[in-house]
Design a protein around this motif. Structure first.
Motif, PDB file in Angstrom:
ATOM      1  N   LEU A 129       1.390  69.981  -7.980  1.00 26.34           N
ATOM      2  CA  LEU A 129       0.709  68.831  -8.565  1.00 26.34           C
ATOM      3  C   LEU A 129      -0.743  68.792  -8.070  1.00 26.34           C
ATOM      4  CD1 LEU A 129       3.487  66.135  -8.092  1.00 26.34           C
ATOM      5  CD2 LEU A 129       2.934  67.440 -10.173  1.00 26.34           C
ATOM      6  N   PRO A 130      -1.716  68.722  -8.984  1.00 26.04           N
ATOM      7  CA  PRO A 130      -3.131  68.725  -8.566  1.00 26.04           C
ATOM      8  C   PRO A 130      -3.500  67.482  -7.773  1.00 26.04           C
ATOM      9  CG  PRO A 130      -2.931  68.255 -10.910  1.00 26.04           C
ATOM     10  CD  PRO A 130      -1.565  68.643 -10.447  1.00 26.04           C
ATOM     11  N   ILE A 131      -4.427  67.669  -6.831  1.00 27.64           N
ATOM     12  CA  ILE A 131      -4.937  66.566  -6.004  1.00 27.64           C
ATOM     13  C   ILE A 131      -6.405  66.370  -6.346  1.00 27.64           C
ATOM     14  CG2 ILE A 131      -5.231  65.723  -3.649  1.00 27.64           C
ATOM     15  CD1 ILE A 131      -3.369  68.025  -2.809  1.00 27.64           C
ATOM     16  N   GLN A 132      -6.796  65.150  -6.534  1.00 23.20           N
ATOM     17  CA  GLN A 132      -8.196  64.859  -6.837  1.00 23.20           C
ATOM     18  C   GLN A 132      -8.966  64.718  -5.529  1.00 23.20           C
ATOM     19  OE1 GLN A 132      -9.390  64.972  -9.962  1.00 23.20           O
ATOM     20  NE2 GLN A 132      -7.267  65.506 -10.522  1.00 23.20           N
ATOM     21  N   LEU A 133      -9.778  65.731  -5.231  1.00 20.57           N
ATOM     22  CA  LEU A 133     -10.570  65.726  -4.002  1.00 20.57           C
ATOM     23  C   LEU A 133     -12.052  65.623  -4.335  1.00 20.57           C
ATOM     24  CD1 LEU A 133      -8.865  68.654  -2.029  1.00 20.57           C
ATOM     25  CD2 LEU A 133      -8.396  66.204  -1.834  1.00 20.57           C
ATOM     26  N   THR A 134     -12.794  64.934  -3.475  1.00 19.26           N
ATOM     27  CA  THR A 134     -14.250  64.961  -3.601  1.00 19.26           C
ATOM     28  C   THR A 134     -14.743  66.335  -3.149  1.00 19.26           C
ATOM     29  OG1 THR A 134     -14.653  64.205  -1.347  1.00 19.26           O
ATOM     30  CG2 THR A 134     -14.342  62.499  -3.044  1.00 19.26           C
ATOM     31  N   LYS A 135     -16.023  66.620  -3.427  1.00 20.57           N
ATOM     32  CA  LYS A 135     -16.593  67.902  -3.001  1.00 20.57           C
ATOM     33  C   LYS A 135     -16.464  68.075  -1.489  1.00 20.57           C
ATOM     34  CE  LYS A 135     -21.073  70.231  -2.665  1.00 20.57           C
ATOM     35  NZ  LYS A 135     -21.129  70.140  -1.205  1.00 20.57           N
ATOM     36  N   THR A 136     -16.759  67.015  -0.750  1.00 21.34           N
ATOM     37  CA  THR A 136     -16.699  67.098   0.712  1.00 21.34           C
ATOM     38  C   THR A 136     -15.269  67.288   1.197  1.00 21.34           C
ATOM     39  OG1 THR A 136     -18.649  65.690   0.886  1.00 21.34           O
ATOM     40  CG2 THR A 136     -17.286  65.921   2.861  1.00 21.34           C
ATOM     41  N   GLU A 137     -14.327  66.573   0.594  1.00 20.21           N
ATOM     42  CA  GLU A 137     -12.923  66.712   0.991  1.00 20.21           C
ATOM     43  C   GLU A 137     -12.422  68.130   0.712  1.00 20.21           C
ATOM     44  OE1 GLU A 137     -11.881  62.008   0.092  1.00 20.21           O
ATOM     45  OE2 GLU A 137     -11.297  63.573  -1.332  1.00 20.21           O
ATOM     46  N   TYR A 138     -12.836  68.693  -0.433  1.00 19.24           N
ATOM     47  CA  TYR A 138     -12.428  70.062  -0.754  1.00 19.24           C
ATOM     48  C   TYR A 138     -12.981  71.040   0.292  1.00 19.24           C
ATOM     49  CZ  TYR A 138     -12.449  74.631  -2.981  1.00 19.24           C
ATOM     50  OH  TYR A 138     -12.291  75.978  -3.231  1.00 19.24           O
ATOM     51  N   GLU A 139     -14.272  70.899   0.615  1.00 21.88           N
ATOM     52  CA  GLU A 139     -14.884  71.799   1.591  1.00 21.88           C
ATOM     53  C   GLU A 139     -14.233  71.643   2.966  1.00 21.88           C
ATOM     54  OE1 GLU A 139     -16.980  74.186   1.211  1.00 21.88           O
ATOM     55  OE2 GLU A 139     -17.348  73.851  -0.921  1.00 21.88           O
ATOM     56  N   LEU A 140     -13.892  70.429   3.327  1.00 21.22           N
ATOM     57  CA  LEU A 140     -13.237  70.181   4.613  1.00 21.22           C
ATOM     58  C   LEU A 140     -11.855  70.833   4.649  1.00 21.22           C
ATOM     59  CD1 LEU A 140     -12.901  68.782   7.348  1.00 21.22           C
ATOM     60  CD2 LEU A 140     -12.259  66.690   6.116  1.00 21.22           C
ATOM     61  N   LEU A 141     -11.086  70.657   3.589  1.00 24.79           N
ATOM     62  CA  LEU A 141      -9.747  71.249   3.540  1.00 24.79           C
ATOM     63  C   LEU A 141      -9.821  72.772   3.600  1.00 24.79           C
ATOM     64  CD1 LEU A 141      -6.689  71.052   3.166  1.00 24.79           C
ATOM     65  CD2 LEU A 141      -7.072  70.920   0.691  1.00 24.79           C
ATOM     66  N   SER A 178      -2.912  79.654   0.346  1.00 19.41           N
ATOM     67  CA  SER A 178      -1.754  78.758   0.316  1.00 19.41           C
ATOM     68  C   SER A 178      -1.122  78.632   1.694  1.00 19.41           C
ATOM     69  CB  SER A 178      -0.707  79.266  -0.684  1.00 19.41           C
ATOM     70  OG  SER A 178      -0.239  80.552  -0.311  1.00 19.41           O
ATOM     71  N   TYR A 179      -0.498  77.489   1.905  1.00 15.55           N
ATOM     72  CA  TYR A 179       0.270  77.235   3.119  1.00 15.55           C
ATOM     73  C   TYR A 179       1.390  76.269   2.750  1.00 15.55           C
ATOM     74  CZ  TYR A 179       1.560  75.601   7.759  1.00 15.55           C
ATOM     75  OH  TYR A 179       2.272  75.275   8.879  1.00 15.55           O
ATOM     76  N   GLU A 180       2.617  76.748   2.859  1.00 20.76           N
ATOM     77  CA  GLU A 180       3.791  75.972   2.440  1.00 20.76           C
ATOM     78  C   GLU A 180       3.577  75.448   1.015  1.00 20.76           C
ATOM     79  OE1 GLU A 180       4.709  73.132   5.491  1.00 20.76           O
ATOM     80  OE2 GLU A 180       5.255  74.684   6.932  1.00 20.76           O
ATOM     81  N   ASP A 181       3.561  74.129   0.804  1.00 22.48           N
ATOM     82  CA  ASP A 181       3.454  73.592  -0.556  1.00 22.48           C
ATOM     83  C   ASP A 181       2.017  73.344  -1.001  1.00 22.48           C
ATOM     84  OD1 ASP A 181       6.221  73.531  -0.877  1.00 22.48           O
ATOM     85  OD2 ASP A 181       6.379  71.569   0.084  1.00 22.48           O
ATOM     86  N   LEU A 182       1.055  73.678  -0.121  1.00 23.69           N
ATOM     87  CA  LEU A 182      -0.354  73.413  -0.416  1.00 23.69           C
ATOM     88  C   LEU A 182      -1.051  74.691  -0.895  1.00 23.69           C
ATOM     89  CD1 LEU A 182      -2.923  71.650  -0.298  1.00 23.69           C
ATOM     90  CD2 LEU A 182      -3.064  72.186   2.140  1.00 23.69           C
TER      91      LEU A 182
END
Length: 221
Positions: free
Chosen positions: A146-158, A128-132
């Motif tokens: 609140l959940p965020i809809q991420l693609t597999k690539t976006e999740y791995e990048l984050l 976690s970092y602040e609100d994320l």
């Protein structure tokens, strides 16, 4: 997360690769010690699955070299040798875990997850970092609950950016992390720009935490 499988049994390597890819890992395979050595020199992996009996050499030799070079890749020995001496020697040489063949792929996946949690998350499953917040078990992210809809690539990048919070990550390092060896054939970084842009947009206010370092890459801060 990137996994390297150093295994000369083609069918076994293929079944491990297919299983772990379904678990959303990026998997690459080396069929002998020379290929494994080259890939470890060229790329960084989150975990290496290393057989002992390899063509033209021992996986333990590769393990020694990896530790001498102070590589931090996690290592799980996968071997038909199930004797206590082999297990003890492998762990003393620096392996993080040892799994004797035959094994269940679900158990292998669980052990990989455990190593990654120890390496990056101090044994926790949430980052976690602040609100994320990233939940690595659910492979999900949320902002202000609140959940965020991420693609597999976006999740791995984050996840990659958050794990390296405060450090400048080059575009090339991001490309290699997301695409593996395929990154060598990129003509430009347009695909990285697009993923970062989409990710920042989905993160809303937390998207500003991803800073662009012009001419170099990105930094999560």
């Amino acid at each position: 997360m990137k996994i390297l499988i150093v295994e000369d049994e083609i069918e076994l390597a293929k079944s491990i690769q297919q299983y772990l890819q379904r678990e959303n890992y990026l998997c690459e395979v080396a069929a002998d010690i020379a290929q494994g050595r080259q890939m470890i020199e060229d790329f960084a992996y989150d975990c290496i699955l290393l057989d002992i009996n390899l063509p033209e050499g021992s996986g333990l030799t590769l393990l020694k070299e990896l530790k001498q070079d102070k590589k931090t890749d996690g290592v799980i020995i996968i071997s038909a040798r199930d004797g206590l001496e082999d297990k003890v020697l492998s762990l003393k040489l620096g392996a993080d875990d040892y799994l004797a063949k035959p094994f269940h792929l679900a158990e292998l996946s669980a052990r990989i997850e455990a190593i990654i949690r120890r390496r990056y998350l101090k044994g926790e499953s949430r980052l976690s970092y602040e609100d994320l917040v990233i939940d690595t078990l659910a492979r999900s992210a949320s902002v202000e609950g609140l959940p965020i809809q991420l693609t597999k690539t976006e999740y791995e990048l984050l996840l990659f950016l958050m794990i390296n919070k405060g450090r400048v990550i080059t575009k090339n390092a991001i490309a290699e992390h997301l695409l593996g060896r395929s990154a060598l054939y990129l003509d430009n970084y347009d695909i990285i720009y697009a993923h970062v842009k989409n990710l920042k947009k989905k993160l809303g206010s937390m998207g500003s935490s991803i800073k662009t370092i012009y001419g170099t890459g990105y930094k999560f801060t």
